[in-house]
Design an enzyme around this catalytic site. Sequence first.
Site, short mmCIF file in Angstrom:
data_model
loop_
_atom_site.label_atom_id
_atom_site.label_comp_id
_atom_site.label_asym_id
_atom_site.label_seq_id
_atom_site.Cartn_x
_atom_site.Cartn_y
_atom_site.Cartn_z
CE LYS A 222 -31.83 -62.37 121.94
NZ LYS A 222 -30.91 -63.53 121.94
NE ARG A 256 -31.44 -64.47 129.21
CZ ARG A 256 -31.30 -63.25 128.69
NH1 ARG A 256 -31.77 -62.99 127.47
NH2 ARG A 256 -30.71 -62.29 129.38
#
Length: 275
Positions: A222, A256
Amino acid sequence: MSTINCKGTLINLSTPKVMGIVNVTPDSFFDGGKLTNSNEILFQVEKMLVDGATFIDLGGYSSKPGAEFVSETEELNRVIPIVKLLVEKFPDILLSIDTFRSEVAQQAIENGAALINDISAGLLDENMLETVAKLQVPYIMMHMKGTPKTMQSLTNYDDLLKEMNYYFSERIAKASRFGLNDIIIDPGFGFAKTLEQNYELLHNLELLQFHDLPILAGISRKSMIYKALETSPEEALNGTTFLHAFCLQKGATILRVHDVKEAVECVKLMSRLDN
């Protein structure tokens, strides 16, 4: 709560588990458009399962900042055929469906999926909590304000962790009233949070253990990593792995991830340090 019931199998989360990300979207921030046919999807999922993923998270609606709207029909057309494909090829697969729509959740579970992963914690579809409760499957609820299109303008907090704990308390209570049992909370890194707020959250992640529920951490590649390093999603694996270790130290029970092998290795080595 250290176990969740997935299709009649009790999954013990006292040892952290890894969830592999499979996006069937053209516009996801890292792997958008990479999986364009059945063979590519099957190859990717098989690799993730072989590398040690306990769950596979399938999404048909990009939730990156500013993501474009996708109709429910389009989301169903992207997701349901792949659910059928994966369940047929891998009968024991524990498939998580990344959706905030109750109809997508319903059809996916009816076709063999095992969990629902909702970025809105039921706030974008008033039928979601009741639907998941009736389906009696585990439910991942994430912290977010607004929608993927608006969330980056909604980053004002007086006390980030306090407000997040209040949010989860309210959403958990509402889900419980419907009879929803297996709940996992996701702090929503990158969702309605600035770069600095993401690190404040990560530094204080253990404060979310207040709810006594499993915590899912979704930080893989991210912008909180690649912007801090002044690089790109493609160059963010090393930073991701380092922060995965930190998440595990702070109490995360599910990672995740885009890169399953590296995350599984991280879990294994952290377990050595915990012994």
